[in-house]
Design a protein around this motif. Structure first.
Motif, short mmCIF file in Angstrom:
data_model
loop_
_atom_site.label_atom_id
_atom_site.label_comp_id
_atom_site.label_asym_id
_atom_site.label_seq_id
_atom_site.Cartn_x
_atom_site.Cartn_y
_atom_site.Cartn_z
N SER A 129 0.85 -1.42 -0.16
CA SER A 129 -0.04 0.03 0.05
C SER A 129 0.77 1.37 0.05
N PRO A 130 0.56 2.48 -0.59
CA PRO A 130 1.13 3.72 -0.67
C PRO A 130 1.33 4.20 0.82
N ARG A 131 2.27 4.79 1.09
CA ARG A 131 2.63 5.41 2.55
C ARG A 131 2.75 6.76 2.41
N LYS A 132 2.11 7.39 3.58
CA LYS A 132 1.80 8.86 3.60
C LYS A 132 3.14 9.45 4.03
N LEU A 133 3.42 10.43 3.26
CA LEU A 133 4.56 11.28 3.61
C LEU A 133 4.51 12.73 3.93
N ALA A 134 3.21 13.47 3.62
CA ALA A 134 2.84 14.73 3.94
C ALA A 134 1.38 14.74 4.09
N GLY A 135 0.75 15.75 4.70
CA GLY A 135 -0.48 16.04 4.82
C GLY A 135 -0.69 17.66 4.62
N VAL A 136 -1.91 18.10 4.31
CA VAL A 136 -2.28 19.59 4.57
C VAL A 136 -3.51 19.72 5.08
N LEU A 137 -3.38 20.63 6.21
CA LEU A 137 -4.74 20.79 6.90
C LEU A 137 -5.19 22.43 6.69
N THR A 138 -5.95 22.83 5.79
CA THR A 138 -6.51 24.11 5.58
C THR A 138 -7.56 24.53 6.64
N GLU A 139 -7.33 25.61 7.42
CA GLU A 139 -8.34 25.98 8.10
C GLU A 139 -8.66 27.65 8.06
N MET A 140 -10.15 27.86 8.25
CA MET A 140 -10.43 29.32 7.90
C MET A 140 -11.36 29.78 8.86
N ALA A 141 -11.10 31.29 8.90
CA ALA A 141 -12.07 32.14 9.81
C ALA A 141 -12.77 32.88 8.91
N VAL A 150 -7.04 32.43 6.44
CA VAL A 150 -6.98 31.11 6.08
C VAL A 150 -5.62 30.44 6.58
N VAL A 151 -5.45 29.40 7.24
CA VAL A 151 -4.19 29.12 7.89
C VAL A 151 -3.85 27.78 7.03
N VAL A 152 -2.81 27.50 6.29
CA VAL A 152 -2.49 26.30 5.62
C VAL A 152 -1.50 25.43 6.47
N GLY A 153 -1.70 24.55 6.97
CA GLY A 153 -1.04 23.59 7.84
C GLY A 153 -0.29 22.56 6.99
N ILE A 154 1.00 22.37 7.12
CA ILE A 154 1.65 21.34 6.42
C ILE A 154 2.61 20.61 7.37
N GLY A 155 2.43 19.20 7.33
CA GLY A 155 3.07 18.29 7.94
C GLY A 155 4.00 17.48 6.95
N LEU A 156 5.21 17.45 7.18
CA LEU A 156 6.12 16.75 6.25
C LEU A 156 6.95 15.58 6.83
N ASN A 157 7.05 14.55 7.01
CA ASN A 157 7.91 13.61 7.66
C ASN A 157 9.16 13.54 7.02
N VAL A 158 10.07 14.07 7.51
CA VAL A 158 11.50 14.48 7.14
C VAL A 158 12.54 13.40 7.16
N ASN A 159 12.97 13.34 8.71
CA ASN A 159 14.30 12.47 9.11
C ASN A 159 13.70 11.36 9.79
#
Ligand code: BTN
Length: 264
Positions: A129-141, A150-159
């Protein structure tokens, strides 16, 4: 956390606006919360909040985002688009496309975008199965039809090399994919360098370029099952539309338009 210091990032950053107001925290609950708090205090578009670790990092659908210290990138970008909330889905897709392009160019991997916002990598075993490397969470007021921020949150698995048991067979990192360690500050600068012109293009000319960029890396043509609104749709992902919705040809041959949900 020297490699996320403003000094280090500024040395390799080429943007006109993004990341010039920069807050690097050793720890926080969630960089999205910090960015939203600063937004309410009047912080300008382009503010970036980054943390070495998060105690309450979160993803879509109320999930937790694994955020150990010293390894990964957790960042939030503050935007103040003079647009309606309908701009948000294309903005999320644009962010995924920016991430995929930067990761392909800087590391040589072949990232795949799983709608709407997951950056995944296919292991060399095609059965895996594909494995997740990064995700984006966009939140707005917003207030009625007007976006306040708008806040664009980015999580990236690096090391990182290890994940908790529940993620062990579903997540990966750049280090696991490529075999070396990466400079988080340089990656952050590369993301911001690519984000700024893509965002300006989205606001100036609409979502066409962002959608084209997304399709370049998107999982279109693949079989999928989509859980959406209490229904499970089995079929093939065929495209995304102007509004950022996913179009799935179900097994009965009908095109189904998905605006929210989870793709498997
Ligand atoms: C997802 O895949 O569901 C989105 C994950 C987004 C995680 C990032 S890490 C930085 C920012 N702060 C958070 O609490 N979440 C986002």
């Amino acid at each position: 956390m020297t490699d996320l210091s403003q000094y280090h990032v500024a040395l390799v950053l080429h943007t006109a606006r993004f990341g010039h107001r920069y807050v690097a925290l050793p720890a926080c609950a969630s960089t999205n919360d910090e960015a939203a708090r600063l937004a309410r205090e009047g912080a300008p578009e382009g503010l970036v909040v980054v943390a070495d670790t998060q105690s309450g990092g979160r993803g879509r659908l109320g999930r937790t985002w694994h955020s150990p210290p010293g390894e990964n990138l957790y960042l939030s970008i503050l935007l103040r688009p003079d647009r309606t909330p309908a701009t948000l889905p294309p903005l999320t897709l644009m962010t995924g496309a920016v991430l995929a392009r930067v990761l392909a160019e800087t590391t040589g991997i072949t990232p795949v975008l799983k709608w709407p916002n997951d950056v995944v990598v296919q292991p060399t075993d095609p059965q895996a199965s594909p494995r997740k490397l990064a995700g984006v969470l966009t939140e707005m007021a917003s207030e009625r039809e007007h976006i306040r921020h708008v806040v664009v949150g980015i999580g990236l698995n690096v090391n990182g090399l290890d994940f908790p048991p529940e993620l062990a067979d579903r997540a990966t990192s750049l280090r696991l994919c490529c075999g070396g360690t990466f400079d988080r500050g340089a990656l952050l600068a590369a993301v911001l360098d690519a984000f700024e012109p893509a965002y300006d293009e989205l606001l100036a000319h609409g979502p066409a370029a962002a959608l084209t960029a997304w399709r370049r890396h998107g999982f279109l043509g693949s079989r999928c099952r989509v859980d959406s609104g209490g229904e499970s749709i089995a079929g093939t992902a065929v495209d995304i539309d102007e509004a950022g919705a996913l179009l799935v040809r179900d097994d009965g041959g009908q095109i189904r338009r998905v605006v929210s949900g989870e793709v498997h």
